[in-house]
Design a protein around this motif. Structure first.
Motif, PDB file in Angstrom:
ATOM      1  N   VAL A   1       0.911  -1.133   0.008  1.00 19.16           N
ATOM      2  CA  VAL A   1      -0.115  -0.035  -0.018  1.00 19.16           C
ATOM      3  C   VAL A   1       0.784   1.130  -0.109  1.00 19.16           C
ATOM      4  CG1 VAL A   1      -1.742   1.448   1.253  1.00 19.16           C
ATOM      5  CG2 VAL A   1      -1.645  -1.242   1.100  1.00 19.16           C
ATOM      6  N   ILE A   2       0.708   1.849  -0.894  1.00 15.62           N
ATOM      7  CA  ILE A   2       1.854   3.343  -1.194  1.00 15.62           C
ATOM      8  C   ILE A   2       0.832   4.236  -0.616  1.00 15.62           C
ATOM      9  CG2 ILE A   2       3.093   4.819  -2.678  1.00 15.62           C
ATOM     10  CD1 ILE A   2       2.806   2.581  -4.552  1.00 15.62           C
ATOM     11  N   GLU A   3       1.584   4.854   0.575  1.00 17.61           N
ATOM     12  CA  GLU A   3       1.165   5.922   1.499  1.00 17.61           C
ATOM     13  C   GLU A   3       2.032   6.974   1.404  1.00 17.61           C
ATOM     14  OE1 GLU A   3      -1.032   5.029   5.068  1.00 17.61           O
ATOM     15  OE2 GLU A   3      -0.585   3.089   4.520  1.00 17.61           O
ATOM     16  N   LEU A   4       2.498   7.620   0.353  1.00 19.76           N
ATOM     17  CA  LEU A   4       3.521   8.797   0.042  1.00 19.76           C
ATOM     18  C   LEU A   4       3.277   9.768   0.986  1.00 19.76           C
ATOM     19  CD1 LEU A   4       4.259   8.967  -3.582  1.00 19.76           C
ATOM     20  CD2 LEU A   4       5.364   7.631  -1.974  1.00 19.76           C
ATOM     21  N   GLY A   5       4.228  10.127   2.104  1.00 21.50           N
ATOM     22  CA  GLY A   5       4.216  11.077   3.034  1.00 21.50           C
ATOM     23  C   GLY A   5       3.671  10.647   4.313  1.00 21.50           C
ATOM     24  N   ASN A   6       3.709   9.159   4.469  1.00 24.81           N
ATOM     25  CA  ASN A   6       3.565   8.556   5.637  1.00 24.81           C
ATOM     26  C   ASN A   6       4.865   8.589   6.443  1.00 24.81           C
ATOM     27  OD1 ASN A   6       3.284   6.606   7.682  1.00 24.81           O
ATOM     28  ND2 ASN A   6       2.074   5.202   6.528  1.00 24.81           N
ATOM     29  N   GLU A   7       4.936   9.198   7.562  1.00 19.04           N
ATOM     30  CA  GLU A   7       5.975   9.596   8.462  1.00 19.04           C
ATOM     31  C   GLU A   7       6.608   8.202   9.007  1.00 19.04           C
ATOM     32  OE1 GLU A   7       5.933  12.713  11.401  1.00 19.04           O
ATOM     33  OE2 GLU A   7       4.696  14.011   9.912  1.00 19.04           O
ATOM     34  N   GLU A   8       5.752   7.208   9.195  1.00 15.09           N
ATOM     35  CA  GLU A   8       6.017   5.816   9.519  1.00 15.09           C
ATOM     36  C   GLU A   8       7.018   4.989   8.770  1.00 15.09           C
ATOM     37  OE1 GLU A   8       2.812   3.699  10.998  1.00 15.09           O
ATOM     38  OE2 GLU A   8       2.366   5.181  12.600  1.00 15.09           O
ATOM     39  N   LYS A   9       6.752   5.523   7.333  1.00 10.53           N
ATOM     40  CA  LYS A   9       7.481   4.960   6.242  1.00 10.53           C
ATOM     41  C   LYS A   9       8.842   5.555   5.880  1.00 10.53           C
ATOM     42  CE  LYS A   9       4.900   1.165   5.930  1.00 10.53           C
ATOM     43  NZ  LYS A   9       5.329  -0.104   6.309  1.00 10.53           N
ATOM     44  N   PHE A  10       8.724   7.069   6.197  1.00 11.85           N
ATOM     45  CA  PHE A  10       9.886   7.736   5.801  1.00 11.85           C
ATOM     46  C   PHE A  10      11.271   7.380   6.290  1.00 11.85           C
ATOM     47  CE2 PHE A  10      12.790  11.354   6.952  1.00 11.85           C
ATOM     48  CZ  PHE A  10      12.895  12.155   5.408  1.00 11.85           C
ATOM     49  N   ILE A  11      12.189   7.164   5.508  1.00  9.08           N
ATOM     50  CA  ILE A  11      13.632   6.887   5.577  1.00  9.08           C
ATOM     51  C   ILE A  11      14.656   7.845   5.609  1.00  9.08           C
ATOM     52  CG2 ILE A  11      15.643   5.320   4.719  1.00  9.08           C
ATOM     53  CD1 ILE A  11      13.073   3.631   5.472  1.00  9.08           C
ATOM     54  N   CYS A  12      14.437   8.582   4.693  1.00  7.12           N
ATOM     55  CA  CYS A  12      15.438   9.894   4.784  1.00  7.12           C
ATOM     56  C   CYS A  12      15.294  10.740   3.420  1.00  7.12           C
ATOM     57  CB  CYS A  12      16.844   9.297   4.532  1.00  7.12           C
ATOM     58  SG  CYS A  12      17.208   8.449   2.769  1.00  7.12           S
ATOM     59  N   ASP A  13      16.044  11.957   3.517  1.00  8.85           N
ATOM     60  CA  ASP A  13      16.092  12.763   2.254  1.00  8.85           C
ATOM     61  C   ASP A  13      17.373  12.439   1.452  1.00  8.85           C
ATOM     62  OD1 ASP A  13      13.697  14.389   2.920  1.00  8.85           O
ATOM     63  OD2 ASP A  13      15.231  15.701   4.237  1.00  8.85           O
ATOM     64  N   LEU A  14      17.222  12.243   0.173  1.00  5.32           N
ATOM     65  CA  LEU A  14      18.176  11.880  -0.685  1.00  5.32           C
ATOM     66  C   LEU A  14      18.838  13.118  -1.514  1.00  5.32           C
ATOM     67  CD1 LEU A  14      20.413   9.582  -1.606  1.00  5.32           C
ATOM     68  CD2 LEU A  14      18.600   8.769  -3.224  1.00  5.32           C
ATOM     69  N   LYS A  15      20.130  13.063  -1.701  1.00  3.80           N
ATOM     70  CA  LYS A  15      20.484  14.185  -2.780  1.00  3.80           C
ATOM     71  C   LYS A  15      21.713  13.531  -3.666  1.00  3.80           C
ATOM     72  CE  LYS A  15      21.067  18.498  -1.689  1.00  3.80           C
ATOM     73  NZ  LYS A  15      21.404  19.385  -1.315  1.00  3.80           N
ATOM     74  N   PHE A  16      21.086  13.037  -4.726  1.00  2.05           N
ATOM     75  CA  PHE A  16      22.333  12.438  -5.661  1.00  2.05           C
ATOM     76  C   PHE A  16      22.973  13.459  -6.513  1.00  2.05           C
ATOM     77  CE2 PHE A  16      23.418  10.162  -9.564  1.00  2.05           C
ATOM     78  CZ  PHE A  16      24.469   9.385  -8.854  1.00  2.05           C
ATOM     79  N   ILE A  17      24.231  13.421  -6.827  1.00  3.89           N
ATOM     80  CA  ILE A  17      25.233  14.591  -7.650  1.00  3.89           C
ATOM     81  C   ILE A  17      25.914  13.561  -8.575  1.00  3.89           C
ATOM     82  CG2 ILE A  17      26.782  16.316  -7.577  1.00  3.89           C
ATOM     83  CD1 ILE A  17      25.905  16.538  -4.429  1.00  3.89           C
ATOM     84  N   GLN A  18      25.572  13.712  -9.747  1.00  8.14           N
ATOM     85  CA  GLN A  18      26.274  13.100 -10.600  1.00  8.14           C
ATOM     86  C   GLN A  18      27.322  13.958 -11.376  1.00  8.14           C
ATOM     87  OE1 GLN A  18      23.863  12.038 -13.966  1.00  8.14           O
ATOM     88  NE2 GLN A  18      25.286  10.987 -15.348  1.00  8.14           N
ATOM     89  N   LEU A  19      28.623  13.470 -11.291  1.00  5.23           N
ATOM     90  CA  LEU A  19      29.738  13.962 -11.973  1.00  5.23           C
ATOM     91  C   LEU A  19      30.167  13.288 -13.191  1.00  5.23           C
ATOM     92  CD1 LEU A  19      31.885  14.112  -8.518  1.00  5.23           C
ATOM     93  CD2 LEU A  19      30.319  15.953  -9.814  1.00  5.23           C
ATOM     94  N   ASN A  20      30.077  13.884 -14.386  1.00  6.11           N
ATOM     95  CA  ASN A  20      30.502  13.571 -15.655  1.00  6.11           C
ATOM     96  C   ASN A  20      31.848  13.761 -15.919  1.00  6.11           C
ATOM     97  OD1 ASN A  20      27.631  12.601 -16.201  1.00  6.11           O
ATOM     98  ND2 ASN A  20      27.315  14.818 -16.767  1.00  6.11           N
ATOM     99  N   ILE A  21      32.327  12.826 -16.620  1.00  4.68           N
ATOM    100  CA  ILE A  21      33.716  13.195 -17.226  1.00  4.68           C
ATOM    101  C   ILE A  21      34.057  14.292 -18.197  1.00  4.68           C
ATOM    102  CG2 ILE A  21      35.626  11.946 -18.184  1.00  4.68           C
ATOM    103  CD1 ILE A  21      34.989  10.701 -15.419  1.00  4.68           C
TER     104      ILE A  21
END
Length: 108
Positions: free
Chosen positions: A26-46
């Motif tokens: 059951v997808i409950e986006l915004g459910n604080e009980e299922k919250f893991i973290c904030d993620l920031k992904f930074i891609q470095l190209n050659i």
């Protein structure tokens, strides 16, 4: 799929931000009980200069912020699941799992 994310739209190239939640039937986006973290992904190209020298591997940094204190998943497992999430969910990204570096920040 272990994690699901809500993308936070931002104006910068090669930077992707998500709110990460534990996946459930059951997808409950915004459910604080299922919250893991904030993620920031930074891609470095050659730089093209180095591509001519045979270096062609893209590198990425996944910064984990606001890691929920109630998460019962070991940190090593979170790292592996974050890498899989990035490879599966970020569009147009061509990166090896071994080229993703996960960094856990101190909670604010």
């Amino acid at each position: 799929m272990d994690f699901i994310g809500i993308e936070e739209i931002q104006p910068y190239e090669n930077i992707y931000e998500y709110k990460i939640f534990e996946y459930d039937d059951v997808i409950e986006l915004g459910n604080e009980e299922k919250f893991i973290c904030d993620l920031k992904f930074i891609q470095l190209n050659i730089n093209p200069v180095y591509k001519d020298r045979g270096i062609d591997e893209t590198v990425g940094y996944a910064v984990v912020e606001n890691l929920c204190k109630n998460v019962k998943i070991p940190r090593q497992d979170i790292e592996e699941k974050i890498k899989k999430f990035i490879i599966q969910e970020i569009p147009l990204i061509n990166i090896k799992e071994s080229s993703i570096n996960v960094i856990f920040s101190l909670n604010k």
